[in-house]
Design a protein around this motif. Sequence first.
Motif, short mmCIF file in Angstrom:
data_model
loop_
_atom_site.label_atom_id
_atom_site.label_comp_id
_atom_site.label_asym_id
_atom_site.label_seq_id
_atom_site.Cartn_x
_atom_site.Cartn_y
_atom_site.Cartn_z
N ALA A 1 28.25 29.71 126.26
CA ALA A 1 27.41 28.61 125.79
C ALA A 1 27.41 27.45 126.77
O ALA A 1 26.53 26.58 126.72
CB ALA A 1 27.87 28.14 124.42
N GLY A 2 28.41 27.41 127.65
CA GLY A 2 28.47 26.37 128.67
C GLY A 2 28.80 24.99 128.15
O GLY A 2 28.43 23.98 128.76
N THR A 3 29.54 24.94 127.03
CA THR A 3 29.79 23.64 126.39
C THR A 3 31.16 23.05 126.70
O THR A 3 31.39 21.86 126.46
CB THR A 3 29.68 23.79 124.86
N GLN A 4 32.08 23.86 127.21
CA GLN A 4 33.47 23.44 127.18
C GLN A 4 33.89 22.49 128.30
O GLN A 4 34.89 21.78 128.15
CB GLN A 4 34.38 24.66 127.13
N ASP A 5 33.16 22.46 129.39
CA ASP A 5 33.49 21.48 130.44
C ASP A 5 33.32 20.06 129.91
O ASP A 5 34.15 19.18 130.16
CB ASP A 5 32.60 21.69 131.67
N GLU A 6 32.26 19.86 129.16
CA GLU A 6 32.02 18.54 128.57
C GLU A 6 33.10 18.21 127.54
O GLU A 6 33.63 17.08 127.50
CB GLU A 6 30.65 18.52 127.89
N VAL A 7 33.45 19.19 126.71
CA VAL A 7 34.49 18.97 125.70
C VAL A 7 35.81 18.62 126.37
O VAL A 7 36.49 17.67 125.99
CB VAL A 7 34.65 20.23 124.81
N HIS A 8 36.17 19.38 127.39
CA HIS A 8 37.43 19.14 128.10
C HIS A 8 37.44 17.76 128.73
O HIS A 8 38.45 17.03 128.67
CB HIS A 8 37.64 20.22 129.17
N SER A 9 36.34 17.38 129.32
CA SER A 9 36.26 16.07 129.96
C SER A 9 36.44 14.94 128.96
O SER A 9 37.17 13.97 129.21
CB SER A 9 34.91 15.94 130.68
N LYS A 10 35.80 15.06 127.81
CA LYS A 10 35.90 14.01 126.80
C LYS A 10 37.31 13.95 126.20
O LYS A 10 37.81 12.86 125.90
CB LYS A 10 34.86 14.22 125.71
N LEU A 11 37.94 15.11 126.02
CA LEU A 11 39.30 15.13 125.50
C LEU A 11 40.28 14.52 126.51
O LEU A 11 41.19 13.77 126.14
CB LEU A 11 39.72 16.56 125.16
N CYS A 12 40.07 14.82 127.78
CA CYS A 12 40.93 14.22 128.82
C CYS A 12 40.75 12.71 128.86
O CYS A 12 41.72 11.96 129.04
CB CYS A 12 40.60 14.82 130.19
N GLY A 13 39.52 12.25 128.67
CA GLY A 13 39.27 10.82 128.67
C GLY A 13 39.92 10.12 127.50
O GLY A 13 40.33 8.95 127.60
N GLU A 14 40.04 10.82 126.37
CA GLU A 14 40.63 10.22 125.17
C GLU A 14 42.15 10.33 125.16
O GLU A 14 42.85 9.39 124.77
CB GLU A 14 40.05 10.91 123.94
N PHE A 15 42.69 11.49 125.57
CA PHE A 15 44.12 11.75 125.43
C PHE A 15 44.88 11.71 126.76
O PHE A 15 46.09 11.52 126.76
CB PHE A 15 44.35 13.13 124.81
N GLY A 16 44.18 11.94 127.86
CA GLY A 16 44.85 12.14 129.15
C GLY A 16 44.96 13.62 129.44
O GLY A 16 45.24 14.42 128.53
N ALA A 17 44.74 14.01 130.69
CA ALA A 17 44.67 15.43 131.06
C ALA A 17 45.95 16.19 130.72
O ALA A 17 45.89 17.37 130.35
CB ALA A 17 44.37 15.56 132.55
N ASP A 18 47.10 15.54 130.81
CA ASP A 18 48.36 16.24 130.55
C ASP A 18 48.59 16.52 129.07
O ASP A 18 49.51 17.26 128.71
CB ASP A 18 49.53 15.45 131.11
N LYS A 19 47.78 15.95 128.21
CA LYS A 19 47.92 16.17 126.76
C LYS A 19 46.95 17.23 126.23
O LYS A 19 46.96 17.54 125.04
CB LYS A 19 47.67 14.85 126.01
N VAL A 20 46.11 17.77 127.10
CA VAL A 20 45.07 18.72 126.67
C VAL A 20 45.49 20.14 127.03
O VAL A 20 45.72 20.47 128.20
CB VAL A 20 43.72 18.40 127.33
N GLY A 21 45.61 21.00 126.01
CA GLY A 21 45.93 22.41 126.22
C GLY A 21 44.70 23.26 125.94
O GLY A 21 43.58 22.77 125.81
N SER A 22 44.90 24.57 125.86
CA SER A 22 43.78 25.47 125.60
C SER A 22 44.18 26.54 124.60
O SER A 22 45.35 26.90 124.48
CB SER A 22 43.31 26.13 126.90
N MET A 23 43.20 27.04 123.86
CA MET A 23 43.37 28.13 122.91
C MET A 23 42.23 29.11 123.12
O MET A 23 41.16 28.74 123.60
CB MET A 23 43.33 27.62 121.47
N TYR A 24 42.47 30.37 122.73
CA TYR A 24 41.40 31.36 122.81
C TYR A 24 40.81 31.61 121.43
O TYR A 24 41.45 32.22 120.58
CB TYR A 24 41.92 32.67 123.39
N CYS A 25 39.65 31.09 121.20
CA CYS A 25 38.78 31.32 120.05
C CYS A 25 39.30 30.71 118.75
O CYS A 25 40.27 31.20 118.17
CB CYS A 25 38.45 32.78 119.84
N LEU A 26 38.62 29.68 118.34
CA LEU A 26 38.94 28.99 117.09
C LEU A 26 38.03 29.42 115.95
O LEU A 26 38.04 28.83 114.88
CB LEU A 26 38.82 27.47 117.30
#
Length: 551
Positions: free
Chosen positions: A81-106
């Motif tokens: 879907a090509g949506t996750q780069d934007e999601v990751h960027s916004k989460l990094c902006g809110e929490f900081g990159a070191d606080k953002v992890g990843s999961m496979y399929c929610l």
Amino acid sequence: MSKNLSELSGRKGLENNLFEEIGIAARPTGTPSKEKLEELANAFLIGKANTYGTATFYDFTRPENQGKEVYVCNGSACLTAGTQDEVHSKLCGEFGADKVGSMYCLGRCHENRAFYFNGHNYSGSAIDRISEIRKGDASASADQYGSTHLGTAVLTESFPGLEAYYELLPAALNKSRNDLLEEIKTSGVRGRGGAGFPMGMKLETCKNTENETKFVVCNADEGDPGAYSDRWLLEQRPHSVLLGMMLTGYIIGAQWGVVYIRGEYPESIEICNAAISEIRNRGWLGENILGTGFSFDFKVIAAQGAYICGEETALLNSIEGQRPEVRTRPPFPAQSGLFNKPTVVNNVETLACVPWILREGGAKYATIGRGRSTGTKLVSLDGYFHKPGVYEVDMGTPLQTVFDQLGGGLKSPVKAMHIGGPLGGLVPKHKVPELTVDFESFQQAGFLLGHASVVCIPQNFPIVKYIEHLFEFTAHESCGKCFPCRLGSTRGKELFQKAINEDRKIDRTLLDDLLNTMEIGSLCALGGGLPLPIKNALQYFADELNPFLEN
């Protein structure tokens, strides 16, 4: 894994569970301390290496998880879907990159942009409200998608209420176990988790295996990216699953039902626990249920993030607190499973069929569908459809009918659909009209029905990138027990990464040898199944892949 470890883990039963203790120890920081792991090793009389090996395997307990506060979904549907780069960027902006992890399929494949925070899943426009969500507003976690049927409503039938639905329980418990087993066998119902193994044969084997202790395990670790049908059942029809487990337990002589739910589905865990409390409050659980002499209870276990636990023997090792490696077979779980006791393991959709079969009769169920593919099947459609959702159709329904009538057609052009999870077939769009929703149709065409999840690959998404993603996914999720899967997936990932990033062509003979070795030599369907979509891609998208290959 050692049978001795299974016995040691089972000493304290299900109520004092090593796997759960490791998960609880990880909650404060994201990973358990070495001191806590030593304490658990001593309590369960196993080695420190065992508790450490277990904790370092799972996404939610491994040391790399320490300090993570929010997780972005890296599942296949969100990727294409090509949506996750934007999601990751916004989460990094809110929490900081070191606080953002990843999961496979929610399980948010219907609207993508998915992430997990503080015990809830979010998707769609929720990322635009991340500041409010972080402050405690969880209202954006709710989601909606289509769920109806075309043909017979077995799993999507309206829920009549608790009292009416559970009228089947005393009626069934007053029949013989053999009579109920015959209904299951007559129905021809086959496992809906991918392999399509006849449920009746599994139940009969377990029933005929002598042991005072037996288990029914619901494999609710639906890790296939693109599939969220199990999630729908656990959240919208939990009593179908629970009653199905109870009736299965009665047939085989089990006293416990274990519902092993993936940690990426927090709402499913909460709803399932609430449903169990409902039937417990009615007095339909525990000792001597309804005066019939049948005793049964439930244990819900939250998984800790490992796709391999969808494989039944790895799942059993996981419940025992062992590293979730695949077991060699025989013996099969129906003979020697959880804590070395006879165990029936079936997935959510399979168990949810049982109440309908025993209420309406196995013969009636067998009239639905086509050939050896009896009954109905849930199909998950991703966000590329106008009406994404979970839909129930009679086995044998044309796939194109599902896409057009239920899914409302596609929003934008796609060139392929990955059906049946990461180990399923990569179906080019022009082959869709030839397929029907049943095991045989897909197998004869060189594909795999599996969970019947549909992940669309748009015209502008490179097939070579999708293959890299599949190898990377498998390398990350491999239990590591067998060389073909552990090494093969990593070598495949490296080959395609170098082809994409370093312009190094892949030797086609080497690639074919790698795929065949994985297919033939892997212990389970993770390594053994990955070659299927790769071979489909090489067959149907040769023009697109040839620039990356050399013969």
